[in-house]
Design a protein around this motif. Structure first.
Motif, PDB file in Angstrom:
ATOM      1  N   ILE A  32      -2.454 -50.096  26.000  1.00  0.00           N
ATOM      2  CA  ILE A  32      -2.048 -50.676  24.649  1.00  0.00           C
ATOM      3  C   ILE A  32      -1.294 -51.548  24.806  1.00  0.00           C
ATOM      4  O   ILE A  32      -0.496 -51.853  25.797  1.00  0.00           O
ATOM      5  CB  ILE A  32      -1.821 -49.388  23.742  1.00  0.00           C
ATOM      6  N   PRO A  33      -0.853 -52.593  23.779  1.00  0.00           N
ATOM      7  CA  PRO A  33      -0.051 -53.596  23.689  1.00  0.00           C
ATOM      8  C   PRO A  33       1.482 -53.133  24.222  1.00  0.00           C
ATOM      9  O   PRO A  33       1.666 -52.133  23.681  1.00  0.00           O
ATOM     10  CB  PRO A  33      -0.195 -54.271  22.524  1.00  0.00           C
ATOM     11  N   GLY A  34       2.096 -54.254  25.010  1.00  0.00           N
ATOM     12  CA  GLY A  34       3.366 -53.590  25.469  1.00  0.00           C
ATOM     13  C   GLY A  34       4.311 -53.307  24.029  1.00  0.00           C
ATOM     14  O   GLY A  34       5.061 -52.615  23.994  1.00  0.00           O
ATOM     15  N   ARG A  35       4.155 -54.395  23.178  1.00  0.00           N
ATOM     16  CA  ARG A  35       5.033 -53.901  22.042  1.00  0.00           C
ATOM     17  C   ARG A  35       4.934 -52.665  21.223  1.00  0.00           C
ATOM     18  O   ARG A  35       5.872 -51.952  20.902  1.00  0.00           O
ATOM     19  CB  ARG A  35       4.580 -55.269  21.029  1.00  0.00           C
ATOM     20  N   ILE A  36       3.706 -52.325  21.397  1.00  0.00           N
ATOM     21  CA  ILE A  36       3.345 -50.981  20.392  1.00  0.00           C
ATOM     22  C   ILE A  36       3.854 -50.037  21.227  1.00  0.00           C
ATOM     23  O   ILE A  36       4.232 -48.796  20.826  1.00  0.00           O
ATOM     24  CB  ILE A  36       1.944 -50.934  20.223  1.00  0.00           C
ATOM     25  N   TYR A  37       3.696 -50.122  22.696  1.00  0.00           N
ATOM     26  CA  TYR A  37       4.149 -49.016  23.484  1.00  0.00           C
ATOM     27  C   TYR A  37       5.518 -48.901  23.238  1.00  0.00           C
ATOM     28  O   TYR A  37       5.875 -47.553  23.270  1.00  0.00           O
ATOM     29  CB  TYR A  37       3.814 -49.366  25.061  1.00  0.00           C
ATOM     30  N   PHE A  38       6.306 -49.877  23.350  1.00  0.00           N
ATOM     31  CA  PHE A  38       7.672 -49.489  23.420  1.00  0.00           C
ATOM     32  C   PHE A  38       8.124 -49.034  22.033  1.00  0.00           C
ATOM     33  O   PHE A  38       9.183 -48.479  21.757  1.00  0.00           O
ATOM     34  CB  PHE A  38       8.616 -50.574  23.728  1.00  0.00           C
ATOM     35  N   ALA A  39       7.398 -49.526  20.905  1.00  0.00           N
ATOM     36  CA  ALA A  39       7.785 -49.325  19.630  1.00  0.00           C
ATOM     37  C   ALA A  39       7.527 -47.984  19.343  1.00  0.00           C
ATOM     38  O   ALA A  39       8.469 -47.168  18.644  1.00  0.00           O
ATOM     39  CB  ALA A  39       7.029 -50.148  18.606  1.00  0.00           C
ATOM     40  N   LEU A  40       6.637 -47.439  19.856  1.00  0.00           N
ATOM     41  CA  LEU A  40       6.145 -45.832  19.809  1.00  0.00           C
ATOM     42  C   LEU A  40       7.172 -44.969  20.139  1.00  0.00           C
ATOM     43  O   LEU A  40       7.890 -44.069  19.605  1.00  0.00           O
ATOM     44  CB  LEU A  40       4.852 -45.516  20.316  1.00  0.00           C
ATOM     45  N   GLY A  41       7.867 -45.295  21.378  1.00  0.00           N
ATOM     46  CA  GLY A  41       9.121 -44.718  21.974  1.00  0.00           C
ATOM     47  C   GLY A  41      10.287 -44.640  21.169  1.00  0.00           C
ATOM     48  O   GLY A  41      10.914 -43.731  21.175  1.00  0.00           O
ATOM     49  N   ALA A  42      10.402 -46.231  20.862  1.00  0.00           N
ATOM     50  CA  ALA A  42      11.652 -46.316  20.002  1.00  0.00           C
ATOM     51  C   ALA A  42      11.700 -45.471  18.904  1.00  0.00           C
ATOM     52  O   ALA A  42      12.655 -45.196  18.145  1.00  0.00           O
ATOM     53  CB  ALA A  42      11.945 -47.680  19.866  1.00  0.00           C
ATOM     54  N   SER A  43      10.509 -45.403  18.185  1.00  0.00           N
ATOM     55  CA  SER A  43      10.360 -44.898  16.819  1.00  0.00           C
ATOM     56  C   SER A  43      10.527 -43.318  16.991  1.00  0.00           C
ATOM     57  O   SER A  43      11.232 -42.821  16.012  1.00  0.00           O
ATOM     58  CB  SER A  43       8.857 -45.094  16.200  1.00  0.00           C
ATOM     59  N   PHE A  44      10.276 -42.807  18.142  1.00  0.00           N
ATOM     60  CA  PHE A  44      10.305 -41.222  18.088  1.00  0.00           C
ATOM     61  C   PHE A  44      11.719 -40.877  18.297  1.00  0.00           C
ATOM     62  O   PHE A  44      12.347 -40.058  17.670  1.00  0.00           O
ATOM     63  CB  PHE A  44       9.396 -40.654  19.360  1.00  0.00           C
ATOM     64  N   ILE A  45      12.346 -41.739  19.154  1.00  0.00           N
ATOM     65  CA  ILE A  45      13.941 -41.394  19.224  1.00  0.00           C
ATOM     66  C   ILE A  45      14.639 -41.757  17.788  1.00  0.00           C
ATOM     67  O   ILE A  45      15.579 -40.891  17.762  1.00  0.00           O
ATOM     68  CB  ILE A  45      14.370 -42.516  20.414  1.00  0.00           C
ATOM     69  N   LEU A  46      14.180 -42.604  17.466  1.00  0.00           N
ATOM     70  CA  LEU A  46      15.159 -43.042  15.987  1.00  0.00           C
ATOM     71  C   LEU A  46      14.544 -41.896  14.886  1.00  0.00           C
ATOM     72  O   LEU A  46      15.513 -41.671  14.386  1.00  0.00           O
ATOM     73  CB  LEU A  46      14.239 -44.338  15.267  1.00  0.00           C
ATOM     74  N   LEU A  47      13.552 -41.111  15.014  1.00  0.00           N
ATOM     75  CA  LEU A  47      13.168 -40.117  14.246  1.00  0.00           C
ATOM     76  C   LEU A  47      14.017 -38.918  14.435  1.00  0.00           C
ATOM     77  O   LEU A  47      14.646 -38.349  13.527  1.00  0.00           O
ATOM     78  CB  LEU A  47      11.786 -39.744  14.423  1.00  0.00           C
ATOM     79  N   ILE A  48      14.164 -38.696  15.692  1.00  0.00           N
ATOM     80  CA  ILE A  48      15.357 -37.806  16.286  1.00  0.00           C
ATOM     81  C   ILE A  48      16.602 -37.954  15.648  1.00  0.00           C
ATOM     82  O   ILE A  48      17.297 -36.995  15.247  1.00  0.00           O
ATOM     83  CB  ILE A  48      15.176 -37.231  17.720  1.00  0.00           C
ATOM     84  N   LEU A  49      16.965 -38.869  15.875  1.00  0.00           N
ATOM     85  CA  LEU A  49      18.542 -39.505  15.478  1.00  0.00           C
ATOM     86  C   LEU A  49      18.571 -39.403  13.823  1.00  0.00           C
ATOM     87  O   LEU A  49      19.536 -38.854  13.233  1.00  0.00           O
ATOM     88  CB  LEU A  49      18.745 -40.742  15.730  1.00  0.00           C
ATOM     89  N   LEU A  50      17.458 -39.608  13.357  1.00  0.00           N
ATOM     90  CA  LEU A  50      17.735 -39.549  11.667  1.00  0.00           C
ATOM     91  C   LEU A  50      17.874 -37.991  11.238  1.00  0.00           C
ATOM     92  O   LEU A  50      18.500 -37.728  10.383  1.00  0.00           O
ATOM     93  CB  LEU A  50      16.221 -40.059  11.100  1.00  0.00           C
ATOM     94  N   ILE A  51      16.839 -37.217  11.968  1.00  0.00           N
ATOM     95  CA  ILE A  51      17.036 -35.807  11.563  1.00  0.00           C
ATOM     96  C   ILE A  51      18.182 -35.220  11.870  1.00  0.00           C
ATOM     97  O   ILE A  51      18.920 -34.394  11.284  1.00  0.00           O
ATOM     98  CB  ILE A  51      15.692 -34.958  12.519  1.00  0.00           C
TER      99      ILE A  51
END
Length: 283
Positions: A32-51
């Motif tokens: 999958i595109p590199g930007r999408i790959y890293f965005a998915l990982g960063a989004s999951f970490i940000l979700l945990i930080l938000l919670i």
């Protein structure tokens, strides 16, 4: 009277409809595109930080048990400004690198022998299987008796925690080389040493590199255990010291910082491996 020639008219050629450029995010083993790959990982970490932020801000959990992300960041800034963080990180990285290198220097040749010669596999594997199930923490008293309380004892703990797993992975990497390649080498008149050097070792290098990446991560997980006794500096020692005073923010920051260092080393091996073994993607 009409006669038929039996020839059929050619069917009109229909040009395929233009395909839309789609990112197949769920295709099996497709990139999958590199930007999408890293965005998915960063989004999951940000979700945990938000919670985490919401839970601590609403005081659903006592700060003694779970400090807020802001408290963790403040602790990290304080350690960095005082220089304590860099001194501890330097000591821990030194122990990790030396301990892992010693384990790897022994694991690679022994693993290659076990993967290619049943004689060595029969000699070493039962003992390795026995030791690798032993809890490393239980061996701390013995390592103190054998190596004292200086860095040699830390290296020994990291060696025990890494070597007995790594050597089996190296053996499996070597065994994954197809026997057909070995037979081709013999057909070309190569000897056993030449087959090992020119065929087996190059063919197993991608797997070995991935083994190095995985086992270095395991070495990081044994850092706190290695620095449990008589360590004057180190990230693991700082965590154990904070435990005595219930300094939860210091404990969590130390754990997260160790995880961050491990993540950086993991990505280093991934990036370098992708450049060294570009052809592996074509398999």
């Amino acid at each position: 009277m009409e006669t038929t020639t039996g020839r059929s008219e050619p069917l009109p050629v229909v040009s395929p409809a233009p395909r839309r450029r789609r990112w197949r995010l769920f295709a099996l083993r497709e990139d999958i595109p590199g930007r999408i790959y890293f965005a998915l990982g960063a989004s999951f970490i940000l979700l945990i930080l938000l919670i985490w932020t919401v839970v601590t801000h609403a005081e659903l959990i006592d700060p003694l048990f779970l400090p807020s992300p802001a408290a963790i960041i403040a602790e990290g800034i304080a350690q960095a400004q005082s220089g304590m963080l860099w001194a501890d990180a330097g000591a821990s990285i030194y122990r990790i690198v030396v301990g892992w290198l010693i384990a790897t220097l022994f694991a690679v040749p022994i693993g290659i022998l076990m993967g290619n010669f049943k004689f060595f596999e029969a000699v070493f594997e039962p003992f390795i299987d026995l030791v690798r199930y032993m809890p490393v923490v239980a061996l701390i008293p013995l390592t103190i008796l054998w190596a004292g309380t200086d860095d040699s004892q830390k290296f020994l703990i990291l060696f025990i925690g890494t070597f007995f797993q790594e050597v089996l992975l190296v053996m499996d990497n070597v065994k994954s080389v197809p026997k057909d390649l070995i037979k081709v080498g013999y057909t070309l008149g190569m000897g056993r040493f030449e087959v090992l050097r020119d065929i087996v070792l190059p063919a197993s290098l991608p797997g070995l590199w991935d083994t190095f990446r995985i086992t270095l991560g395991w070495t990081w997980t044994y850092l706190v255990v290695a620095e449990l006794v008589a360590a004057r500096s180190g990230l693991g020692r700082r965590i154990m010291e904070a435990q005595r005073y219930l300094a939860t923010e210091r404990i969590i920051f130390g754990i997260l910082f160790i995880g961050l260092l491990g993540l950086l080393t993991d990505y280093f091996f991934k990036v370098v491996g992708a450049r060294l073994f570009r052809w592996i993607k074509e398999r």
